[in-house]
Design a protein around this motif. Sequence first.
Motif, PDB file in Angstrom:
ATOM      1  N   ALA A  30      28.016  61.632  36.202  1.00  0.00           N
ATOM      2  CA  ALA A  30      29.231  61.636  35.994  1.00  0.00           C
ATOM      3  C   ALA A  30      29.771  60.001  36.038  1.00  0.00           C
ATOM      4  CB  ALA A  30      30.161  62.350  36.508  1.00  0.00           C
ATOM      5  N   THR A  31      30.326  59.388  35.030  1.00  0.00           N
ATOM      6  CA  THR A  31      30.825  58.022  35.114  1.00  0.00           C
ATOM      7  C   THR A  31      32.246  58.078  34.579  1.00  0.00           C
ATOM      8  OG1 THR A  31      30.296  57.614  32.597  1.00  0.00           O
ATOM      9  CG2 THR A  31      28.608  57.205  34.442  1.00  0.00           C
ATOM     10  N   GLY A  32      32.991  57.325  35.064  1.00  0.00           N
ATOM     11  CA  GLY A  32      34.364  56.933  34.678  1.00  0.00           C
ATOM     12  C   GLY A  32      34.505  55.508  33.947  1.00  0.00           C
ATOM     13  N   GLY A  36      39.809  55.190  31.141  1.00  0.00           N
ATOM     14  CA  GLY A  36      40.357  56.283  31.501  1.00  0.00           C
ATOM     15  C   GLY A  36      39.585  57.443  31.474  1.00  0.00           C
ATOM     16  N   SER A  37      38.558  57.479  30.622  1.00  0.00           N
ATOM     17  CA  SER A  37      37.778  58.563  30.116  1.00  0.00           C
ATOM     18  C   SER A  37      36.603  58.689  31.249  1.00  0.00           C
ATOM     19  CB  SER A  37      37.170  58.708  28.855  1.00  0.00           C
ATOM     20  OG  SER A  37      36.262  57.453  28.712  1.00  0.00           O
ATOM     21  N   LEU A  38      36.284  60.258  31.290  1.00  0.00           N
ATOM     22  CA  LEU A  38      35.168  60.739  32.085  1.00  0.00           C
ATOM     23  C   LEU A  38      34.011  61.047  31.234  1.00  0.00           C
ATOM     24  CD1 LEU A  38      37.596  61.153  34.172  1.00  0.00           C
ATOM     25  CD2 LEU A  38      36.022  61.964  35.499  1.00  0.00           C
ATOM     26  N   LEU A  39      32.662  60.699  31.420  1.00  0.00           N
ATOM     27  CA  LEU A  39      31.511  61.088  30.513  1.00  0.00           C
ATOM     28  C   LEU A  39      30.561  61.572  31.518  1.00  0.00           C
ATOM     29  CD1 LEU A  39      31.238  57.477  28.619  1.00  0.00           C
ATOM     30  CD2 LEU A  39      32.449  59.570  27.978  1.00  0.00           C
ATOM     31  N   LEU A  40      29.904  62.565  30.866  1.00  0.00           N
ATOM     32  CA  LEU A  40      28.703  63.391  31.565  1.00  0.00           C
ATOM     33  C   LEU A  40      27.261  62.813  30.783  1.00  0.00           C
ATOM     34  CD1 LEU A  40      30.317  66.807  32.124  1.00  0.00           C
ATOM     35  CD2 LEU A  40      30.044  65.121  33.697  1.00  0.00           C
ATOM     36  N   TRP A  41      26.461  62.577  31.785  1.00  0.00           N
ATOM     37  CA  TRP A  41      25.183  62.008  31.126  1.00  0.00           C
ATOM     38  C   TRP A  41      24.081  63.091  31.623  1.00  0.00           C
ATOM     39  CZ3 TRP A  41      25.011  57.095  28.692  1.00  0.00           C
ATOM     40  CH2 TRP A  41      25.973  56.294  28.918  1.00  0.00           C
ATOM     41  N   ARG A  49      22.838  60.980  25.222  1.00  0.00           N
ATOM     42  CA  ARG A  49      24.208  60.529  24.811  1.00  0.00           C
ATOM     43  C   ARG A  49      25.277  61.041  25.741  1.00  0.00           C
ATOM     44  NH1 ARG A  49      22.656  56.770  22.131  1.00  0.00           N
ATOM     45  NH2 ARG A  49      21.513  57.138  19.983  1.00  0.00           N
ATOM     46  N   PRO A  50      26.085  60.175  26.161  1.00  0.00           N
ATOM     47  CA  PRO A  50      27.127  60.960  27.108  1.00  0.00           C
ATOM     48  C   PRO A  50      28.211  61.662  26.352  1.00  0.00           C
ATOM     49  CG  PRO A  50      27.792  58.589  26.398  1.00  0.00           C
ATOM     50  CD  PRO A  50      26.372  59.010  25.889  1.00  0.00           C
ATOM     51  N   VAL A  51      28.395  62.899  27.140  1.00  0.00           N
ATOM     52  CA  VAL A  51      29.456  63.877  26.620  1.00  0.00           C
ATOM     53  C   VAL A  51      30.790  63.544  27.199  1.00  0.00           C
ATOM     54  CG1 VAL A  51      30.055  66.335  26.312  1.00  0.00           C
ATOM     55  CG2 VAL A  51      27.715  65.560  26.018  1.00  0.00           C
ATOM     56  N   ARG A  52      32.071  63.564  26.420  1.00  0.00           N
ATOM     57  CA  ARG A  52      33.189  63.309  27.052  1.00  0.00           C
ATOM     58  C   ARG A  52      33.624  64.450  27.936  1.00  0.00           C
ATOM     59  NH1 ARG A  52      37.043  59.291  26.120  1.00  0.00           N
ATOM     60  NH2 ARG A  52      35.763  58.529  24.569  1.00  0.00           N
ATOM     61  N   LEU A  53      34.215  64.358  29.066  1.00  0.00           N
ATOM     62  CA  LEU A  53      34.756  65.347  29.782  1.00  0.00           C
ATOM     63  C   LEU A  53      36.202  65.827  29.334  1.00  0.00           C
ATOM     64  CD1 LEU A  53      34.199  67.504  32.084  1.00  0.00           C
ATOM     65  CD2 LEU A  53      34.981  65.940  33.567  1.00  0.00           C
ATOM     66  N   GLY A  54      36.446  66.908  29.057  1.00  0.00           N
ATOM     67  CA  GLY A  54      37.927  67.311  28.454  1.00  0.00           C
ATOM     68  C   GLY A  54      38.125  66.830  26.939  1.00  0.00           C
ATOM     69  N   THR A  55      39.384  66.990  26.621  1.00  0.00           N
ATOM     70  CA  THR A  55      39.412  66.788  25.177  1.00  0.00           C
ATOM     71  C   THR A  55      39.841  65.536  24.925  1.00  0.00           C
ATOM     72  OG1 THR A  55      41.674  67.646  25.386  1.00  0.00           O
ATOM     73  CG2 THR A  55      39.928  69.195  24.713  1.00  0.00           C
ATOM     74  N   GLY A  56      40.488  64.701  26.018  1.00  0.00           N
ATOM     75  CA  GLY A  56      40.793  63.318  25.760  1.00  0.00           C
ATOM     76  C   GLY A  56      40.428  62.272  27.037  1.00  0.00           C
ATOM     77  N   ARG A  57      41.397  61.466  27.213  1.00  0.00           N
ATOM     78  CA  ARG A  57      41.409  60.618  28.225  1.00  0.00           C
ATOM     79  C   ARG A  57      41.736  61.228  29.569  1.00  0.00           C
ATOM     80  NH1 ARG A  57      44.038  54.694  27.779  1.00  0.00           N
ATOM     81  NH2 ARG A  57      45.733  56.260  28.011  1.00  0.00           N
ATOM     82  N   TRP A  88      34.060  72.233  35.150  1.00  0.00           N
ATOM     83  CA  TRP A  88      34.327  71.211  34.305  1.00  0.00           C
ATOM     84  C   TRP A  88      32.949  71.040  33.326  1.00  0.00           C
ATOM     85  CZ3 TRP A  88      29.744  68.840  35.389  1.00  0.00           C
ATOM     86  CH2 TRP A  88      28.971  68.956  36.527  1.00  0.00           C
ATOM     87  N   GLU A  89      32.022  72.153  33.535  1.00  0.00           N
ATOM     88  CA  GLU A  89      31.017  72.291  32.472  1.00  0.00           C
ATOM     89  C   GLU A  89      31.436  72.529  31.090  1.00  0.00           C
ATOM     90  OE1 GLU A  89      31.176  73.937  35.337  1.00  0.00           O
ATOM     91  OE2 GLU A  89      29.162  73.509  36.546  1.00  0.00           O
ATOM     92  N   ARG A  90      32.412  73.112  30.849  1.00  0.00           N
ATOM     93  CA  ARG A  90      33.111  73.715  29.683  1.00  0.00           C
ATOM     94  C   ARG A  90      33.482  72.279  29.031  1.00  0.00           C
ATOM     95  NH1 ARG A  90      37.066  77.669  31.710  1.00  0.00           N
ATOM     96  NH2 ARG A  90      35.697  78.735  33.179  1.00  0.00           N
TER      97      ARG A  90
END
Length: 134
Positions: A30-32, A36-41, A49-57, A88-90
Amino acid sequence: AEPVPLRSLQGPPEGRLTACSLLPGRQQVATGSQDGSLLLWNLSPGRPRPVRLGTGRGHAGHVTCIKAVGQTLVSSSMDSTVSIWKNWERSKAKPATLKLHFSPVRCVDLSLDEQLLLTASDDKTLKLSSLPGR
């Protein structure tokens, strides 16, 4: 002996990476970001490719720290908040956001049983909080 680099992942162009954490028991990081966004790699072979965690920042300010235990991921920010991501996997997960400090929160930690949250802030306080029902 010197560490041996295994992978190099390129962050998105819209914001510098400001925090990172290996996700225990998973082939993920996980990266921040500064935005303000969080990304899962995914660390599996290939070009992840990173996937954004949640729907926004996740935060209004840049992310300062990330910690994951079990099904809970916590993040802190320069916006003085802590976000708690449960399950948070969702891809559409929404965090619970806590304002525990009056200044930027620099570091977070989570107990192994996911019941205690520890935060440290520029307001010169260290706070231990209970997370009942999480």
